[in-house]
Design an enzyme around this catalytic site. Structure first.
Site, PDB file in Angstrom:
ATOM      1  N   ARG A 188      38.273  33.401  23.668  1.00  0.00           N
ATOM      2  CA  ARG A 188      37.015  33.738  24.536  1.00  0.00           C
ATOM      3  C   ARG A 188      37.265  35.192  24.770  1.00  0.00           C
ATOM      4  NH1 ARG A 188      39.082  29.604  28.874  1.00  0.00           N
ATOM      5  NH2 ARG A 188      37.753  30.759  30.292  1.00  0.00           N
ATOM      6  N   LYS A 229      35.325  36.401  38.568  1.00  0.00           N
ATOM      7  CA  LYS A 229      33.821  36.311  38.967  1.00  0.00           C
ATOM      8  C   LYS A 229      33.636  35.053  39.741  1.00  0.00           C
ATOM      9  CE  LYS A 229      32.793  35.854  34.662  1.00  0.00           C
ATOM     10  NZ  LYS A 229      34.307  35.855  34.019  1.00  0.00           N
ATOM     11  N   ARG A 251      44.960  28.564  36.220  1.00  0.00           N
ATOM     12  CA  ARG A 251      43.731  28.468  36.978  1.00  0.00           C
ATOM     13  C   ARG A 251      43.600  26.692  37.281  1.00  0.00           C
ATOM     14  NH1 ARG A 251      38.045  31.010  35.449  1.00  0.00           N
ATOM     15  NH2 ARG A 251      38.618  30.093  33.471  1.00  0.00           N
ATOM     16  N   ARG A 261      40.489  23.152  33.611  1.00  0.00           N
ATOM     17  CA  ARG A 261      39.474  23.131  32.345  1.00  0.00           C
ATOM     18  C   ARG A 261      40.329  22.908  31.010  1.00  0.00           C
ATOM     19  NH1 ARG A 261      36.027  28.173  33.746  1.00  0.00           N
ATOM     20  NH2 ARG A 261      35.896  28.251  31.513  1.00  0.00           N
ATOM     21  N   ARG A 296      25.720  37.331  28.948  1.00  0.00           N
ATOM     22  CA  ARG A 296      27.021  37.438  28.227  1.00  0.00           C
ATOM     23  C   ARG A 296      26.405  38.125  26.856  1.00  0.00           C
ATOM     24  NH1 ARG A 296      30.135  33.341  30.793  1.00  0.00           N
ATOM     25  NH2 ARG A 296      32.261  33.342  30.051  1.00  0.00           N
TER      26      ARG A 296
HETATM   27  P1  ADP Z   1      34.966  32.181  32.470  1.00  0.00           P
HETATM   28  O1  ADP Z   1      34.828  31.739  34.184  1.00  0.00           O
HETATM   29  O2  ADP Z   1      36.359  31.831  31.736  1.00  0.00           O
HETATM   30  O3  ADP Z   1      34.531  33.323  32.497  1.00  0.00           O
HETATM   31  P2  ADP Z   1      32.581  30.595  32.177  1.00  0.00           P
HETATM   32  O4  ADP Z   1      33.130  29.132  33.196  1.00  0.00           O
HETATM   33  O5  ADP Z   1      31.753  31.509  32.852  1.00  0.00           O
HETATM   34  O6  ADP Z   1      34.104  31.131  31.786  1.00  0.00           O
HETATM   35  O7  ADP Z   1      31.996  29.685  30.654  1.00  0.00           O
HETATM   36  C1  ADP Z   1      32.864  28.927  29.968  1.00  0.00           C
HETATM   37  C2  ADP Z   1      32.126  28.722  28.553  1.00  0.00           C
HETATM   38  O8  ADP Z   1      30.827  28.238  28.719  1.00  0.00           O
HETATM   39  C3  ADP Z   1      32.235  30.012  27.737  1.00  0.00           C
HETATM   40  O9  ADP Z   1      33.402  30.170  27.053  1.00  0.00           O
HETATM   41  C4  ADP Z   1      31.072  29.770  26.928  1.00  0.00           C
HETATM   42  O10 ADP Z   1      31.504  28.784  25.887  1.00  0.00           O
HETATM   43  C5  ADP Z   1      29.935  28.859  27.895  1.00  0.00           C
HETATM   44  N1  ADP Z   1      28.942  29.690  28.538  1.00  0.00           N
HETATM   45  C6  ADP Z   1      28.942  30.316  29.660  1.00  0.00           C
HETATM   46  N2  ADP Z   1      28.086  31.117  30.199  1.00  0.00           N
HETATM   47  C7  ADP Z   1      27.502  31.565  28.831  1.00  0.00           C
HETATM   48  C8  ADP Z   1      26.306  32.373  28.441  1.00  0.00           C
HETATM   49  N3  ADP Z   1      25.630  33.108  29.463  1.00  0.00           N
HETATM   50  N4  ADP Z   1      26.220  32.397  27.221  1.00  0.00           N
HETATM   51  C9  ADP Z   1      26.706  31.714  26.291  1.00  0.00           C
HETATM   52  N5  ADP Z   1      27.705  30.931  26.725  1.00  0.00           N
HETATM   53  C10 ADP Z   1      28.231  30.530  27.907  1.00  0.00           C
HETATM   54  P1  ADP Z   2      36.314  33.868  36.076  1.00  0.00           P
HETATM   55  O1  ADP Z   2      35.234  33.313  36.951  1.00  0.00           O
HETATM   56  O2  ADP Z   2      36.110  35.407  35.994  1.00  0.00           O
HETATM   57  O3  ADP Z   2      36.713  33.365  34.822  1.00  0.00           O
HETATM   58  P2  ADP Z   2      38.182  33.149  38.399  1.00  0.00           P
HETATM   59  O4  ADP Z   2      37.507  33.651  39.595  1.00  0.00           O
HETATM   60  O5  ADP Z   2      38.203  31.715  38.136  1.00  0.00           O
HETATM   61  O6  ADP Z   2      37.776  34.119  37.092  1.00  0.00           O
HETATM   62  O7  ADP Z   2      39.848  33.666  38.222  1.00  0.00           O
HETATM   63  C1  ADP Z   2      40.596  33.110  37.501  1.00  0.00           C
HETATM   64  C2  ADP Z   2      41.834  32.582  37.964  1.00  0.00           C
HETATM   65  O8  ADP Z   2      42.616  33.949  38.610  1.00  0.00           O
HETATM   66  C3  ADP Z   2      41.807  31.677  39.235  1.00  0.00           C
HETATM   67  O9  ADP Z   2      42.804  30.816  39.157  1.00  0.00           O
HETATM   68  C4  ADP Z   2      41.936  32.542  40.508  1.00  0.00           C
HETATM   69  O10 ADP Z   2      42.597  32.034  41.603  1.00  0.00           O
HETATM   70  C5  ADP Z   2      42.620  33.576  39.991  1.00  0.00           C
HETATM   71  N1  ADP Z   2      42.566  35.053  40.611  1.00  0.00           N
HETATM   72  C6  ADP Z   2      41.149  35.584  40.904  1.00  0.00           C
HETATM   73  N2  ADP Z   2      41.041  36.842  41.436  1.00  0.00           N
HETATM   74  C7  ADP Z   2      42.269  37.069  41.483  1.00  0.00           C
HETATM   75  C8  ADP Z   2      43.166  38.322  42.103  1.00  0.00           C
HETATM   76  N3  ADP Z   2      42.482  39.416  42.290  1.00  0.00           N
HETATM   77  N4  ADP Z   2      44.286  38.217  41.655  1.00  0.00           N
HETATM   78  C9  ADP Z   2      45.037  37.330  41.107  1.00  0.00           C
HETATM   79  N5  ADP Z   2      44.654  36.270  40.873  1.00  0.00           N
HETATM   80  C10 ADP Z   2      43.050  36.118  40.885  1.00  0.00           C
END
Ligand code: ADP
Ligand code: ADP
Ligand code: ZN
Length: 214
Positions: free
Chosen positions: A172, A13, A127, A161, A88
């Site tokens: 998660r 994302k 990551r 992170r 979410r």
């Molecule tokens: P990821 O990139 O792994 O999807 P995020 O950076 O979006 O994770 O979110 C990290 C953490 O922040 C989540 O595991 C949750 O604890 C909290 N969080 C983020 N967005 C939301 C939301 N919309 N509702 C509840 N908790 C959230």
């Molecule tokens: P999210 O925001 O959904 O938690 P991220 O965009 O941070 O996910 O991606 C998670 C990790 O995977 C990052 O280190 C990113 O560089 C890598 N990544 C993202 N998209 C891809 C893909 N299509 N193939 C391989 N690795 C990816």
């Protein structure tokens, strides 16, 4: 244009939102980034967020809805935005509908990135990001062009992170399956949903997204 990027942690994302931000002039609204900023500020909400995030759980809906409601009123959102990490839960999705209706804004596509669970764990545990500009990287899948130097800003400092460890990732993913997955059919029923194969290479996922939003 208002887009939602939907999918489990690590599905891509943030990576895709940043690319759309550059190519489309849409603002990335990452609730995870907003919470991490609150943690860094040391505010009361930030202290709560730190505990919740390190446990791999979700923050309360009311707090998240309030944060997003205030954020989308900022002038930089006037030309459109991409929601990354929100909604979410079903209550968050319902609150978003109401917020947008009150502001006479229309939701565009909801893009679901589909990725296998084991691939998610590998993506998250590898990551990292630039400590200065936030550009995202991966140990194996997205290395900087020059070893140890950020492609975007030239910084040599990077960070990981604290919640990107295997144990927290499992929590998660469980939270995603229990509380977030149900909003996929919610948007399916409304007709906004588009599924994209998130297992493809980063660039191919971008091309697929561009195809559905143009
Ligand atoms: P990821 O990139 O792994 O999807 P995020 O950076 O979006 O994770 O979110 C990290 C953490 O922040 C989540 O595991 C949750 O604890 C909290 N969080 C983020 N967005 C939301 C939301 N919309 N509702 C509840 N908790 C959230
Ligand atoms: P999210 O925001 O959904 O938690 P991220 O965009 O941070 O996910 O991606 C998670 C990790 O995977 C990052 O280190 C990113 O560089 C890598 N990544 C993202 N998209 C891809 C893909 N299509 N193939 C391989 N690795 C990816
Ligand atoms: Zn950088």
């Amino acid at each position: 244009m208002i887009l939602i990027l939907l999918g489990p942690p690590g599905c891509g994302k943030g990576t895709q939102a940043k690319r759309l931000e550059e190519s489309r002039g849409l603002v990335q609204l990452s609730t995870g980034d907003m919470l991490r900023a609150a943690v860094a500020s040391g505010s009361e909400m930030g202290q709560q967020a730190k505990k919740v995030m390190d446990a791999g759980e979700l923050m309360p809906d009311e707090i998240m809805i309030e944060i997003i409601s205030e954020r989308i009123d900022q002038p930089d959102c006037a030309d459109g935005f991409i929601l990354d990490g929100f909604p979410r839960t079903t209550p968050q999705a319902e609150a978003l509908d109401k917020l947008l209706a009150d502001k006479s804004l229309e939701l565009g596509k909801v893009i679901e990135l589909k990725v296998d669970e084991e691939a998610l764990v590998e993506r998250i545990t590898g990551r990292y990001s630039c400590a200065k500009c936030g550009a995202g990287y991966h140990d194996k899948f997205q290395q900087p062009k020059q070893d140890g130097v950020c492609d975007v800003c030239g910084s040599t400092e990077f960070s990981r992170r604290s919640d990107d460890n295997e144990e927290t990732v499992r929590s998660r993913l469980a939270a995603y399956n229990a509380q977030t997955a149900e909003i996929v059919p919610y948007y399916g029923a409304k007709g906004n949903l588009v599924e994209i194969d998130g297992m493809l290479d980063i660039e191919d996922v971008t091309v697929a997204i561009q195809g559905v939003i143009s």
